[in-house]
Design a protein around this motif. Structure first.
Motif, short mmCIF file in Angstrom:
data_model
loop_
_atom_site.label_atom_id
_atom_site.label_comp_id
_atom_site.label_asym_id
_atom_site.label_seq_id
_atom_site.Cartn_x
_atom_site.Cartn_y
_atom_site.Cartn_z
N VAL A 52 0.84 -1.20 0.00
CA VAL A 52 0.00 0.00 0.00
C VAL A 52 0.87 1.25 0.00
O VAL A 52 0.63 2.21 -0.73
CB VAL A 52 -0.94 -0.01 1.22
CG1 VAL A 52 -1.66 1.35 1.35
CG2 VAL A 52 -1.97 -1.12 1.10
N LEU A 53 1.92 1.24 0.83
CA LEU A 53 2.82 2.38 0.87
C LEU A 53 3.51 2.59 -0.47
O LEU A 53 3.63 3.73 -0.95
CB LEU A 53 3.86 2.19 1.97
CG LEU A 53 4.95 3.26 2.06
CD1 LEU A 53 4.33 4.64 2.27
CD2 LEU A 53 5.92 2.93 3.19
N ALA A 54 3.96 1.52 -1.10
CA ALA A 54 4.64 1.63 -2.40
C ALA A 54 3.70 2.23 -3.46
O ALA A 54 4.11 3.09 -4.25
CB ALA A 54 5.14 0.26 -2.85
N GLU A 55 2.44 1.79 -3.45
CA GLU A 55 1.46 2.33 -4.40
C GLU A 55 1.23 3.82 -4.13
O GLU A 55 1.11 4.62 -5.05
CB GLU A 55 0.14 1.57 -4.28
CG GLU A 55 0.19 0.14 -4.79
CD GLU A 55 0.17 0.05 -6.30
OE1 GLU A 55 0.04 1.10 -6.96
OE2 GLU A 55 0.29 -1.06 -6.83
N GLY A 56 1.15 4.19 -2.86
CA GLY A 56 0.92 5.58 -2.52
C GLY A 56 2.09 6.47 -2.87
O GLY A 56 1.90 7.59 -3.39
N GLU A 57 3.30 5.99 -2.64
CA GLU A 57 4.48 6.78 -2.98
C GLU A 57 4.58 7.02 -4.48
O GLU A 57 5.01 8.08 -4.93
CB GLU A 57 5.74 6.08 -2.48
CG GLU A 57 5.92 6.16 -0.97
CD GLU A 57 7.26 5.61 -0.52
OE1 GLU A 57 7.57 4.46 -0.88
OE2 GLU A 57 7.99 6.34 0.17
N TYR A 71 -2.86 7.25 2.00
CA TYR A 71 -4.23 7.43 1.51
C TYR A 71 -4.34 7.03 0.04
O TYR A 71 -5.25 6.29 -0.35
CB TYR A 71 -4.67 8.89 1.68
CG TYR A 71 -6.09 9.14 1.20
CD1 TYR A 71 -7.17 8.98 2.05
CD2 TYR A 71 -6.34 9.48 -0.12
CE1 TYR A 71 -8.46 9.20 1.61
CE2 TYR A 71 -7.63 9.69 -0.58
CZ TYR A 71 -8.69 9.54 0.30
OH TYR A 71 -9.98 9.73 -0.16
N PHE A 72 -3.39 7.49 -0.76
CA PHE A 72 -3.47 7.19 -2.19
C PHE A 72 -3.09 5.75 -2.50
O PHE A 72 -3.51 5.19 -3.51
CB PHE A 72 -2.64 8.20 -2.99
CG PHE A 72 -3.32 9.54 -3.08
CD1 PHE A 72 -4.36 9.73 -3.97
CD2 PHE A 72 -2.97 10.57 -2.23
CE1 PHE A 72 -5.03 10.94 -4.03
CE2 PHE A 72 -3.63 11.78 -2.29
CZ PHE A 72 -4.66 11.98 -3.19
N GLY A 73 -2.32 5.14 -1.61
CA GLY A 73 -2.10 3.71 -1.74
C GLY A 73 -3.37 2.92 -1.50
O GLY A 73 -3.67 1.96 -2.21
#
Length: 326
Positions: A52-57, A71-73
């Motif tokens: 999730v963090l990787a997707e958000g970053e 949030y965006f992740g």
């Protein structure tokens, strides 16, 4: 369409996606109850993890705080899993009850980062001061965009509000009981001061709480305090602090300070309101040991464990009359 009727542009949305991040930890019960009252399916993203963090970053600029990146992740998880994502904007709920700009800019950010990937988004805008738009009005208008009649819109809001009030009251009772237990007990009690999306996200603040509990501490969660009472109590600390969530945390701190042995201040890097508030707390609130933790995307548990263990050791020595006694 009747004259002056609102367009039902969301009538085709049958499933609503809600990212499990940011204000979901504050208003999630209200949001989920509201959409279910309109006979919509609610789809939540999963728990936070490295993916999730990787997707958000990948969808955020470097200057975004860790909580915004997460949030965006979470939002990315929901693309294709629902008809549309609920992305609200909260500016303020009155004077000295504002929200960080990240809560105000979410819809714009979602438009530029999610809609180009095929996601459909919608939301509400809550701004008591400038737009004279309360949460009640914003959500009732939203219900009519789903095709609900005015009475149905009012009923959905009332059902959601009452559910949120019951949820908040249960948390406030738990906070009060925890503080009273600390006053009556002989064990180590620590107040954990952090926004709910930090304190209760297992990937962000959850590890810290777990560490404290495994070391035998009774942990009191400041974000669970009665919001209105804590907000009023915060004026003993500052007449000018603009952010409602930070005011509530400060008020909870003042209410529980006499009952605890120490305080942990935890923040998601680089939170602007927290950097100012936590620094002021550290300088102005005296009489209790405090540990300040800033959690970022590169934080490892080893460093946190060392600092938390050392802090608990100091509190234990102090409580037993050790070298820090008196």
């Amino acid at each position: 369409m009747l004259p002056f009727a609102k367009p039902a542009d969301l009538a085709d949305v049958r499933s609503v996606g809600i990212p499990r991040a940011l204000l979901w930890y504050r208003y999630g019960t209200l949001w989920e109850t509201f959409f279910r009252a309109l006979d919509r399916e609610v789809v939540l993203s999963g728990q936070t993890d490295k993916g999730v963090l990787a997707e958000g970053e990948a969808r955020s600029v470097d200057e975004c705080c860790l909580a915004s990146k997460l949030y965006f992740g979470h939002a990315a998880q929901l693309i294709g899993a629902c008809d549309a994502l609920f992305v609200p904007a909260y500016a303020n709920e009155g004077r000295l009850a504002s929200y960080c700009t990240k809560f105000q800019s979410l819809p714009d950010l979602a438009t530029t980062t999610l809609e180009r990937e095929g996601a459909r988004t919608f939301g509400v805008f809550v701004d008591h001061i400038t737009e004279r738009t309360t949460a009640r009005k914003a959500f009732q208008d939203l219900a009519e965009r789903f095709g609900a009649r005015p009475k149905t819109a009012v009923d959905a809001w009332k059902e959601a509000l009452h559910a949120q009030q019951r949820h908040d009251a249960a948390l406030a009772r738990r906070f009060s009981d925890s503080v009273e237990r600390a006053r009556q007990g002989s064990g180590l009690s620590i107040l954990f001061v952090a926004h709910a999306y930090v304190a209760h996200d297992p990937y962000v603040g959850g590890d810290v709480v777990r560490m404290l509990e495994e070391l035998g501490a009774h942990v009191i969660m400041a974000d669970e305090a009665d919001r209105q009472r804590a907000w009023k109590s915060s004026f003993e600390f500052s007449d000018t602090m603009p952010w409602a969530p930070n005011r509530e945390l400060v008020g909870a701190l003042l209410e529980a300070l006499d009952a605890v042995d120490g305080v942990v201040l935890a923040s998601a890097f680089p939170c602007g309101p927290d950097s100012m508030t936590n620094d002021a707390i550290a300088r102005c609130v005296q009489g209790k040991p405090m540990l300040s933790l800033t959690i970022d995307a590169q934080s490892g548990t080893a460093g946190l464990e060392t600092r938390v263990e050392s802090f608990v050791d100091i509190l234990s020595y102090r409580k037993k009359g050790g070298y820090l006694h008196g």
